[in-house]
Scaffold this motif. Structure first.
Motif, PDB file in Angstrom:
ATOM      1  N   UNK A   4       1.038  -1.130   0.118  1.00  0.00           N
ATOM      2  CA  UNK A   4      -0.045   0.756  -0.320  1.00  0.00           C
ATOM      3  C   UNK A   4       0.936   1.545   0.075  1.00  0.00           C
ATOM      4  N   UNK A   5       0.322   1.811   1.077  1.00  0.00           N
ATOM      5  CA  UNK A   5       0.818   3.230   1.498  1.00  0.00           C
ATOM      6  C   UNK A   5       2.354   3.690   2.360  1.00  0.00           C
ATOM      7  N   UNK A   6       3.025   2.320   2.108  1.00  0.00           N
ATOM      8  CA  UNK A   6       4.199   1.860   2.733  1.00  0.00           C
ATOM      9  C   UNK A   6       5.664   1.586   2.083  1.00  0.00           C
ATOM     10  N   UNK A   7       5.978   2.785   2.422  1.00  0.00           N
ATOM     11  CA  UNK A   7       8.290   2.609   1.312  1.00  0.00           C
ATOM     12  C   UNK A   7       8.350   0.911   1.918  1.00  0.00           C
ATOM     13  N   UNK A   8       9.037   0.248   0.472  1.00  0.00           N
ATOM     14  CA  UNK A   8       9.939  -0.543   0.621  1.00  0.00           C
ATOM     15  C   UNK A   8      10.331  -1.445   1.902  1.00  0.00           C
ATOM     16  N   UNK A   9      11.187  -0.295   2.833  1.00  0.00           N
ATOM     17  CA  UNK A   9      11.384  -0.924   4.008  1.00  0.00           C
ATOM     18  C   UNK A   9      11.236  -0.625   5.259  1.00  0.00           C
ATOM     19  N   UNK A  10       9.158  -0.513   5.151  1.00  0.00           N
ATOM     20  CA  UNK A  10       8.629   0.302   6.239  1.00  0.00           C
ATOM     21  C   UNK A  10       8.646  -0.235   7.579  1.00  0.00           C
ATOM     22  N   UNK A  11       8.132  -2.090   6.914  1.00  0.00           N
ATOM     23  CA  UNK A  11       8.476  -3.172   8.476  1.00  0.00           C
ATOM     24  C   UNK A  11       9.137  -3.073   8.954  1.00  0.00           C
ATOM     25  N   UNK A  12      10.611  -3.039   8.001  1.00  0.00           N
ATOM     26  CA  UNK A  12      11.925  -3.429   9.035  1.00  0.00           C
ATOM     27  C   UNK A  12      12.049  -1.953   9.771  1.00  0.00           C
ATOM     28  N   UNK A  13      11.783  -0.228   9.205  1.00  0.00           N
ATOM     29  CA  UNK A  13      12.037   0.510  10.058  1.00  0.00           C
ATOM     30  C   UNK A  13      11.208   0.671  11.562  1.00  0.00           C
ATOM     31  N   UNK A  14       9.670  -0.467  11.086  1.00  0.00           N
ATOM     32  CA  UNK A  14       8.878  -1.169  12.857  1.00  0.00           C
ATOM     33  C   UNK A  14       9.896  -1.490  13.942  1.00  0.00           C
ATOM     34  N   UNK A  15      10.275  -2.509  13.425  1.00  0.00           N
ATOM     35  CA  UNK A  15      11.149  -3.628  13.884  1.00  0.00           C
ATOM     36  C   UNK A  15      12.320  -2.876  14.459  1.00  0.00           C
ATOM     37  N   UNK A  16      13.089  -2.348  13.836  1.00  0.00           N
ATOM     38  CA  UNK A  16      14.161  -1.522  14.205  1.00  0.00           C
ATOM     39  C   UNK A  16      13.866  -0.364  15.551  1.00  0.00           C
ATOM     40  N   UNK A  17      12.750  -0.146  15.230  1.00  0.00           N
ATOM     41  CA  UNK A  17      12.122   1.453  16.350  1.00  0.00           C
ATOM     42  C   UNK A  17      11.372   0.896  17.922  1.00  0.00           C
ATOM     43  N   UNK A  18      10.778  -0.385  17.271  1.00  0.00           N
ATOM     44  CA  UNK A  18      10.766  -1.198  18.672  1.00  0.00           C
ATOM     45  C   UNK A  18      11.645  -1.641  19.292  1.00  0.00           C
ATOM     46  N   UNK A  19      12.729  -2.673  19.253  1.00  0.00           N
ATOM     47  CA  UNK A  19      13.804  -2.706  19.745  1.00  0.00           C
ATOM     48  C   UNK A  19      14.679  -1.590  20.126  1.00  0.00           C
ATOM     49  N   UNK A  20      14.639  -0.294  19.280  1.00  0.00           N
ATOM     50  CA  UNK A  20      15.976   0.791  19.976  1.00  0.00           C
ATOM     51  C   UNK A  20      14.933   1.079  21.427  1.00  0.00           C
ATOM     52  N   UNK A  21      13.484   1.727  21.822  1.00  0.00           N
ATOM     53  CA  UNK A  21      11.858   1.783  22.412  1.00  0.00           C
ATOM     54  C   UNK A  21      12.597   0.780  23.055  1.00  0.00           C
ATOM     55  N   UNK A  22      12.282  -0.151  23.063  1.00  0.00           N
ATOM     56  CA  UNK A  22      13.050  -1.510  24.553  1.00  0.00           C
ATOM     57  C   UNK A  22      14.899  -1.153  25.021  1.00  0.00           C
ATOM     58  N   UNK A  23      15.124  -0.580  23.928  1.00  0.00           N
ATOM     59  CA  UNK A  23      16.583  -1.182  24.552  1.00  0.00           C
ATOM     60  C   UNK A  23      16.910   0.443  25.826  1.00  0.00           C
ATOM     61  N   UNK A  24      15.688   1.992  24.821  1.00  0.00           N
ATOM     62  CA  UNK A  24      16.295   2.544  25.886  1.00  0.00           C
ATOM     63  C   UNK A  24      15.254   2.641  27.528  1.00  0.00           C
ATOM     64  N   UNK A  25      14.293   2.298  26.674  1.00  0.00           N
ATOM     65  CA  UNK A  25      13.187   1.620  28.420  1.00  0.00           C
ATOM     66  C   UNK A  25      14.467   0.796  29.417  1.00  0.00           C
ATOM     67  N   UNK A  26      15.273  -0.576  28.890  1.00  0.00           N
ATOM     68  CA  UNK A  26      15.907  -0.918  29.487  1.00  0.00           C
ATOM     69  C   UNK A  26      17.008  -0.099  30.892  1.00  0.00           C
ATOM     70  N   UNK A  27      17.787   0.863  29.344  1.00  0.00           N
ATOM     71  CA  UNK A  27      19.369   1.849  29.831  1.00  0.00           C
ATOM     72  C   UNK A  27      18.199   2.444  31.082  1.00  0.00           C
ATOM     73  N   UNK A  28      17.188   2.765  31.011  1.00  0.00           N
ATOM     74  CA  UNK A  28      16.611   3.497  31.867  1.00  0.00           C
ATOM     75  C   UNK A  28      16.009   3.436  32.966  1.00  0.00           C
TER      76      UNK A  28
END
Length: 88
Positions: A4-28
């Motif tokens: 649809x309207x999502x770019x080619x790497x949108x799914x991977x970008x979402x996965x990366x953002x989820x992992x980054x958020x989890x790392x930030x939460x754990x570090x905090x």
């Protein structure tokens, strides 16, 4: 694959953002600071080397090991599968 309207790497970008958020939460949640000079549970002295190695330490090695073992024994995860699969 058409997404649809999502770019080619949108799914991977979402996965990366989820992992980054989890790392930030754990570090905090990590403790910081010089740590306690005496154990909060047994009042034993905590060696300076441990206080330097583990920022914000509040337990001696023996109490920390007991605490870690207690945490590892409890698990709320059902490793046998879902309830439906057990009823079959």
């Amino acid at each position: 694959m058409a997404t649809g309207w999502a770019g080619d790497g949108a799914v991977q970008d979402q996965i990366d953002a989820t992992v980054d958020d989890a790392i930030k939460r754990a570090r905090s949640q990590l403790k910081q600071g010089p740590g306690s000079e005496r154990c909060e549970e047994c009042d034993a002295p905590i060696p300076e080397a441990r206080r330097k190695a583990v920022p914000g330490v509040t337990l001696c090695v023996a109490c920390q090991q007991a605490h870690d073992e207690e945490e590892n024994t409890f698990t709320a995860y059902n490793r046998r599968g879902s309830k439906d699969s057990q009823l079959r």
